[in-house]
Write an enzyme that holds these catalytic residues in place. Structure first.
Site, PDB file in Angstrom:
ATOM      1  N   CYS A  74       0.866  -1.180   0.000  1.00  0.00           N
ATOM      2  CA  CYS A  74       0.000   0.000   0.000  1.00  0.00           C
ATOM      3  C   CYS A  74       0.900   1.227   0.000  1.00  0.00           C
ATOM      4  O   CYS A  74       1.629   1.461   0.972  1.00  0.00           O
ATOM      5  CB  CYS A  74      -0.898  -0.010   1.233  1.00  0.00           C
ATOM      6  SG  CYS A  74      -1.942   1.449   1.390  1.00  0.00           S
ATOM      7  N   CYS A 199      -5.230   6.145  -3.869  1.00  0.00           N
ATOM      8  CA  CYS A 199      -4.545   4.853  -3.869  1.00  0.00           C
ATOM      9  C   CYS A 199      -3.130   5.097  -4.384  1.00  0.00           C
ATOM     10  O   CYS A 199      -2.939   5.456  -5.544  1.00  0.00           O
ATOM     11  CB  CYS A 199      -5.279   3.847  -4.748  1.00  0.00           C
ATOM     12  SG  CYS A 199      -4.426   2.243  -4.840  1.00  0.00           S
TER      13      CYS A 199
END
EC number: 5.1.1.7
Length: 261
Positions: A74, A199
């Site tokens: 991530c 993101c």
């Protein structure tokens, strides 16, 4: 058992962070993580991260998706855990830490609110029709379009993520509109199973895909706008490989507290 936590956000991508160097947080049961990340019955977050000791690095990052499953890399989470490490006094201006996709270098501003995170090198971008498919630490699908502000990202992203090609392993679905001086990106994330405000691995995938699409080479800096704010991707591209890839943006502490699990 009471656990101390901190809540951080990077361009609206929000995370629960736990200092687990003493390994006191032992319950990584899927349901426990899911409940903590739940926005009605828990703290609420796109994911949960544990900061742990590692003999060869400043720290190790363990990331769990909001659905409770152990996640892939991530990017915004990586930037937030760097800020967390600085605030804990583990690092100063630079760090080398370990994540699921390998080691990462990062540098952080003196105030601790802006992080430049080095991502993995990329040498393969595939196509699925007109869309690009690549892995920037997590798998991504990138589709170009116009009128993105009014697009139903949840419906179309969910449909692609669950089609016959991607349903088993899952994929993050990014939609990009080229605005000329910047890219506008919206993302449906697997593991969250919804659109998120940002993101990090997704905007990285978008910037690399668009550079290849435009036949750009050399040192490239790509400004990106997401629902949660502004990010920047910097990289070198020689026409074959993307190197020195950095995801740059804000990382801010929101609050801290204790939760009983």
């Amino acid at each position: 058992m009471k656990i101390h936590f901190s809540k951080y956000q990077g361009a609206g991508n929000d995370f629960i962070l736990i200092d687990n160097r003493d390994l006191s947080f032992k319950d990584t049961d899927k349901n426990t993580v899911f409940q903590l990340c739940h926005r009605r019955f828990g703290i609420g977050a796109d994911g949960l991260m544990l900061l742990q000791n590692h003999p060869d690095y400043d720290f190790e990052m363990l990331y769990f998706n909001a659905d409770g499953n152990l996640g892939s890399m991530c990017g915004n989470g990586g930037r937030c855990i760097v800020a967390f490490a600085k605030h804990l006094g583990i690092i100063n201006q630079e760090t080398d830490f370990l994540a699921v996709d390998g080691p990462h270098y990062a540098k952080i501003s003196e105030k601790g609110d802006w992080v430049d995170l080095q991502m993995i090198d990329i040498d393969t971008i595939n196509k699925d029709g007109e869309a690009f498919v690549l892995n920037t630490g997590s798998p991504h699908y990138v589709a170009q379009m116009n009128g993105l502000e009014d697009y139903d990202v949840f419906h179309h992203g969910k449909t692609i993520r669950n089609n016959d090609t991607y349903k088993k392993e899952g994929i993050n679905v990014n939609f990009v509109e080229d605005k000329g001086d910047h890219l506008f990106v919206r993302t449906f994330e697997r593991g969250v199973e919804d659109e998120t405000y940002a993101c990090g691995t997704g905007v990285t995938a978008v910037a690399l895909s668009m550079a290849q699409h435009k036949n750009q080479t050399g040192h490239i800096k790509t400004p990106v706008k997401v629902l949660g704010g502004d990010l920047s991707i910097e990289f070198d591209y020689d026409g074959k490989q993307f190197t020195h890839v950095f995801l740059c943006g804000p990382a801010q502490k929101v609050f801290e507290g204790e939760v009983t699990i």
